[in-house]
Design an enzyme around this catalytic site. Sequence first.
Site, PDB file in Angstrom:
ATOM      1  N   GLU A 165     -75.255 -33.192 -26.832  1.00  0.00           N
ATOM      2  CA  GLU A 165     -75.238 -34.051 -25.791  1.00  0.00           C
ATOM      3  C   GLU A 165     -76.419 -34.491 -24.801  1.00  0.00           C
ATOM      4  O   GLU A 165     -76.463 -34.140 -23.901  1.00  0.00           O
ATOM      5  CB  GLU A 165     -74.118 -33.579 -24.674  1.00  0.00           C
ATOM      6  CG  GLU A 165     -72.625 -33.396 -25.295  1.00  0.00           C
ATOM      7  CD  GLU A 165     -71.581 -32.779 -24.441  1.00  0.00           C
ATOM      8  OE1 GLU A 165     -71.939 -32.466 -23.507  1.00  0.00           O
ATOM      9  OE2 GLU A 165     -70.584 -32.868 -24.973  1.00  0.00           O
ATOM     10  N   GLU A 272     -67.222 -31.561 -31.499  1.00  0.00           N
ATOM     11  CA  GLU A 272     -66.332 -30.930 -30.382  1.00  0.00           C
ATOM     12  C   GLU A 272     -65.051 -32.120 -30.270  1.00  0.00           C
ATOM     13  O   GLU A 272     -65.064 -32.952 -30.016  1.00  0.00           O
ATOM     14  CB  GLU A 272     -67.259 -30.869 -28.841  1.00  0.00           C
ATOM     15  CG  GLU A 272     -68.234 -30.113 -28.940  1.00  0.00           C
ATOM     16  CD  GLU A 272     -68.811 -29.935 -27.695  1.00  0.00           C
ATOM     17  OE1 GLU A 272     -68.349 -30.254 -26.651  1.00  0.00           O
ATOM     18  OE2 GLU A 272     -70.100 -29.354 -27.579  1.00  0.00           O
TER      19      GLU A 272
END
Length: 341
Positions: A165, A272
């Site tokens: 991220e 995820e």
Amino acid sequence: MTLPHSSRPGRWLCGCLIATALALPPGGHADAQTYRGVNLAGAAYSSSKLPGRYGYDYLYPKPAEVDYFTAQGMNTFRLSVLWERLQPALNGPLDEKELQRVQQFIAYAQGKGATTVLDIHNYGRYRGQEVGSDAVPDAAFGDLWARLAQALGTNPHVLFGLMNEPQQHSAEAWKNAVQAAIDAIRKTGSHNIILVPGIGWDSALGFAKLNGDALGQLHDPDNRLVYEVHEYFDPDASGTKPACISQDQAVGRLKSFTDWLHAHKAHGFLGEFGVSRQPECVALLQPVLSHLRDNADVWSGWTYWAAGPLWGNYMFTLEPDHGQDRPQMEAIKPFLSQSAP
């Protein structure tokens, strides 16, 4: 997703957590993705404590964790680690003890027929400084990955997860850092698959608009890039709430990325995703995983968030409860077919 004690607003606050030769999956329908697994947390815990005390501030997953999930049919583990622990000084050597811990995990997982995604869980930062800045130039990011490729790049059972991220100020700036890492990895002679994330919390829903143009320009001489995205199915997609959206909305959050993959003849990886134990949320896993399976020509696989005993009774966890499978695991099991794509 962050691990306990992280800087992401509204999320859990982290210290920052195939026995055959690997290849990108061929085109056409498949019964299951090549990579089907789970995030195992622990090695990126206590990110504010650097380097931290191994076995106290952070630890690596234990063999029993690998044993449980491989027995269920999973074949992939996303292992979150911290850049600063692996490489205490920019452009310096890798820490031998930390690298050995990574290698020991990889070897054990491989012995159980599983692949490891090595995830640098740093949000595009090194000691708080943005990759691509004067303090952490793109070349330093390339240096990290060159050293990791030299250490691990002859093992096809390792996928290189460039960064979790990334929080760069623009997709164009992040593209330059990613290209530096790709070039550095390939210069070592490594042919491992490289997982490329995007800015904006690596959202699947926002990828095409926010990252598509910039990251679509990346060049890999091996043509072994896989674009990694994350997606959660609570109302604000933050991954912090037990509530969830409808099944149609959940699949809708993935569809624009699936379309982008088809348009660019690219491959994707859902690094995820997670839902709470509420029955209506557990029910989302079937349509979500069906969408990935039905588009296995472009979706290479997935790793659920998350597992590991340190999570305790975390609402998303797949860690068994006193020997009993979690409801989410029961929903995932039909998608853990051993048949290859």
